[in-house]
Write a protein that holds these residues in place. Structure first.
Motif, PDB file in Angstrom:
ATOM      1  N   LEU A  29      45.361  39.625  44.444  1.00  0.00           N
ATOM      2  CA  LEU A  29      46.404  38.905  43.721  1.00  0.00           C
ATOM      3  C   LEU A  29      47.370  39.904  43.099  1.00  0.00           C
ATOM      4  CD1 LEU A  29      47.369  36.077  42.764  1.00  0.00           C
ATOM      5  CD2 LEU A  29      46.044  36.493  40.667  1.00  0.00           C
ATOM      6  N   LYS A  30      48.605  39.886  43.532  1.00  0.00           N
ATOM      7  CA  LYS A  30      49.608  40.807  43.024  1.00  0.00           C
ATOM      8  C   LYS A  30      50.280  40.252  41.772  1.00  0.00           C
ATOM      9  CE  LYS A  30      50.691  42.548  47.663  1.00  0.00           C
ATOM     10  NZ  LYS A  30      51.753  42.732  48.687  1.00  0.00           N
ATOM     11  N   GLY A  31      50.806  41.154  40.959  1.00  0.00           N
ATOM     12  CA  GLY A  31      51.615  40.751  39.811  1.00  0.00           C
ATOM     13  C   GLY A  31      50.872  40.710  38.492  1.00  0.00           C
ATOM     14  N   TYR A  32      49.614  41.149  38.467  1.00  0.00           N
ATOM     15  CA  TYR A  32      48.830  41.110  37.235  1.00  0.00           C
ATOM     16  C   TYR A  32      48.188  42.470  36.995  1.00  0.00           C
ATOM     17  CZ  TYR A  32      49.451  36.100  37.594  1.00  0.00           C
ATOM     18  OH  TYR A  32      50.002  34.854  37.685  1.00  0.00           O
ATOM     19  N   LYS A  33      47.969  42.780  35.723  1.00  0.00           N
ATOM     20  CA  LYS A  33      47.333  44.049  35.386  1.00  0.00           C
ATOM     21  C   LYS A  33      45.870  44.058  35.797  1.00  0.00           C
ATOM     22  CE  LYS A  33      46.783  47.327  31.591  1.00  0.00           C
ATOM     23  NZ  LYS A  33      47.074  47.605  30.158  1.00  0.00           N
ATOM     24  N   CYS A  66      42.778  36.850  31.773  1.00  0.00           N
ATOM     25  CA  CYS A  66      42.182  38.177  31.613  1.00  0.00           C
ATOM     26  C   CYS A  66      43.197  39.172  31.079  1.00  0.00           C
ATOM     27  CB  CYS A  66      41.610  38.669  32.936  1.00  0.00           C
ATOM     28  SG  CYS A  66      40.103  37.823  33.465  1.00  0.00           S
ATOM     29  N   ASP A  67      44.411  39.122  31.590  1.00  0.00           N
ATOM     30  CA  ASP A  67      45.460  40.015  31.091  1.00  0.00           C
ATOM     31  C   ASP A  67      45.711  39.775  29.611  1.00  0.00           C
ATOM     32  OD1 ASP A  67      45.784  41.143  33.568  1.00  0.00           O
ATOM     33  OD2 ASP A  67      47.839  40.428  33.891  1.00  0.00           O
ATOM     34  N   GLU A 107      37.088  44.494  37.436  1.00  0.00           N
ATOM     35  CA  GLU A 107      37.637  43.896  38.645  1.00  0.00           C
ATOM     36  C   GLU A 107      37.029  42.510  38.796  1.00  0.00           C
ATOM     37  OE1 GLU A 107      36.383  45.057  42.906  1.00  0.00           O
ATOM     38  OE2 GLU A 107      38.215  46.197  42.520  1.00  0.00           O
ATOM     39  N   VAL A 108      37.849  41.497  39.077  1.00  0.00           N
ATOM     40  CA  VAL A 108      37.382  40.118  39.121  1.00  0.00           C
ATOM     41  C   VAL A 108      37.422  39.598  40.556  1.00  0.00           C
ATOM     42  CG1 VAL A 108      37.714  37.771  38.250  1.00  0.00           C
ATOM     43  CG2 VAL A 108      38.239  39.739  36.770  1.00  0.00           C
ATOM     44  N   LEU A 109      36.317  39.002  41.000  1.00  0.00           N
ATOM     45  CA  LEU A 109      36.249  38.341  42.295  1.00  0.00           C
ATOM     46  C   LEU A 109      36.071  36.843  42.055  1.00  0.00           C
ATOM     47  CD1 LEU A 109      33.833  40.667  44.334  1.00  0.00           C
ATOM     48  CD2 LEU A 109      36.267  40.989  43.816  1.00  0.00           C
ATOM     49  N   ILE A 110      36.961  36.028  42.601  1.00  0.00           N
ATOM     50  CA  ILE A 110      36.905  34.568  42.467  1.00  0.00           C
ATOM     51  C   ILE A 110      36.503  34.016  43.831  1.00  0.00           C
ATOM     52  CG2 ILE A 110      38.203  32.493  41.864  1.00  0.00           C
ATOM     53  CD1 ILE A 110      40.058  34.446  40.247  1.00  0.00           C
ATOM     54  N   GLU A 145      31.699  37.460  29.226  1.00  0.00           N
ATOM     55  CA  GLU A 145      31.306  38.575  30.079  1.00  0.00           C
ATOM     56  C   GLU A 145      32.237  39.772  29.896  1.00  0.00           C
ATOM     57  OE1 GLU A 145      28.459  38.600  31.564  1.00  0.00           O
ATOM     58  OE2 GLU A 145      28.149  36.558  30.883  1.00  0.00           O
ATOM     59  N   LEU A 146      33.526  39.524  29.703  1.00  0.00           N
ATOM     60  CA  LEU A 146      34.435  40.629  29.393  1.00  0.00           C
ATOM     61  C   LEU A 146      33.995  41.326  28.112  1.00  0.00           C
ATOM     62  CD1 LEU A 146      37.968  39.109  30.146  1.00  0.00           C
ATOM     63  CD2 LEU A 146      36.685  40.735  31.545  1.00  0.00           C
TER      64      LEU A 146
END
Length: 301
Positions: free
Chosen positions: A35-39, A59-60, A77-80, A158-159
């Motif tokens: 996913l582009k566009g997010y930190k 998350c950001d 790193e997040v996996l959906i 979890e974060l």
């Protein structure tokens, strides 16, 4: 904890296994979309771009909010994942439970699932006021209930574990690690998404309302000495502890605001030696807030 239609053996694995450490069975770039566009680095299963964007944005915002408070951000790193990809990227047996697959990779389900549905309570067995709150809060719009709003917020919990594990904090007690993550979660929601407070708080109220009857362990010493046993053999009991920590986090925030989290972070980061209970209670009262010390002092009341 009130559960329906879910294997006890599977549930035990789910509730007790929030932190699995085996390597991913595939690399994130193999079949997932970045996913582009997010930190925050987010990868998602096909067809889940909108959900990925919502999670990445949250998350950001969580990271940005705590960067402003404590000047620290963990690497996550997040996996959906849909059910098919879940089997490729994690060995965790239950689809739907947010968890880490290593010390940086957070796994989140993309769709409603049997695990979330298993927590939908028999409303007829609850006090009327609580049943009404549950119906308002966890209604999916088509006349049925879903616990997805609560489990989505657990990703922030979890974060919180990434913050304290990567930040080098000495947590003093196992229960403190869980309280810390819940305080991080509650503080963020109260300060940034207050409309989500019902989704966060009503589920724990439901569990606590069930009382202590039938619970083998209830003290913090029990939890400290038998953490793995409780998680593995008594998942409902562990769920009760977690609900108490959720409730305590809300009380702490209501009494002392976001300052409680900031002070707790600084206190645990600087105190490297383990303390006994009396010293810990005094330390928390002096350096954080009396409400945090009261989790230890008044737990059995």
């Amino acid at each position: 904890m009130i559960l329906r239609n879910f294997s006890k053996a599977i549930l035990m694995q789910a509730i007790s296994g929030l932190f699995l450490l085996p390597s991913c069975s595939a690399q994130a770039s193999d079949s997932l979309t970045f996913l582009k566009g997010y930190k925050t680095k987010v990868y998602y299963s096909t067809g889940n771009e909108n959900r990925a964007a919502l999670i990445a944005d949250r998350c950001d915002r969580v990271m940005g909010f705590y960067q402003s408070l404590i000047a620290f951000e963990p690497a996550v790193e997040v996996l959906i994942l849909d059910p098919a990809d879940w089997k490729k990227y994690t060995k965790f047996p239950v689809y739907g439970m947010p968890h880490y697959n290593d010390n940086q990779t957070l796994i989140i389900a993309s769709a409603d699932n049997d695990f979330w549905k298993s927590f939908v309570p028999p409303l007829e067995k609850l006090p009327k006021y609580l049943a009404e709150q549950i119906c308002r809060t966890y209604n999916n719009g088509n006349g049925t209930l879903t616990m997805q709003p609560f489990f989505d917020l657990l990703a922030i919990h979890e974060l919180g574990h990434a913050f304290h594990s990567q930040g080098g904090l000495i947590m003093q007690r196992k229960w403190m690690g869980e309280l810390f993550a819940n305080l991080l979660l509650h503080t963020y929601i109260a300060e940034n998404e207050p409309e989500q407070l019902p989704a966060l708080t009503i589920f724990p109220k439901m569990v606590i309302a069930g009382g202590r009857d039938g619970l083998k362990y209830t003290s913090l010493n029990d939890l400290e000495n038998r953490y793995d046993e409780i998680g593995e053999q008594y998942p409902q009991n562990y769920g009760w502890y977690q609900s108490r920590w959720h409730s305590a986090a809300g009380d702490i925030y209501n009494r002392s605001g976001s300052a409680a989290f900031t002070k707790l972070w600084r206190a645990l980061k600087t105190q490297k030696d383990k303390m006994n209970d009396d010293a810990l209670a005094s330390f928390l009262s002096d350096h954080v807030h009396q409400s945090v010390a009261d989790v230890l002092l008044k737990w059995d009341e």
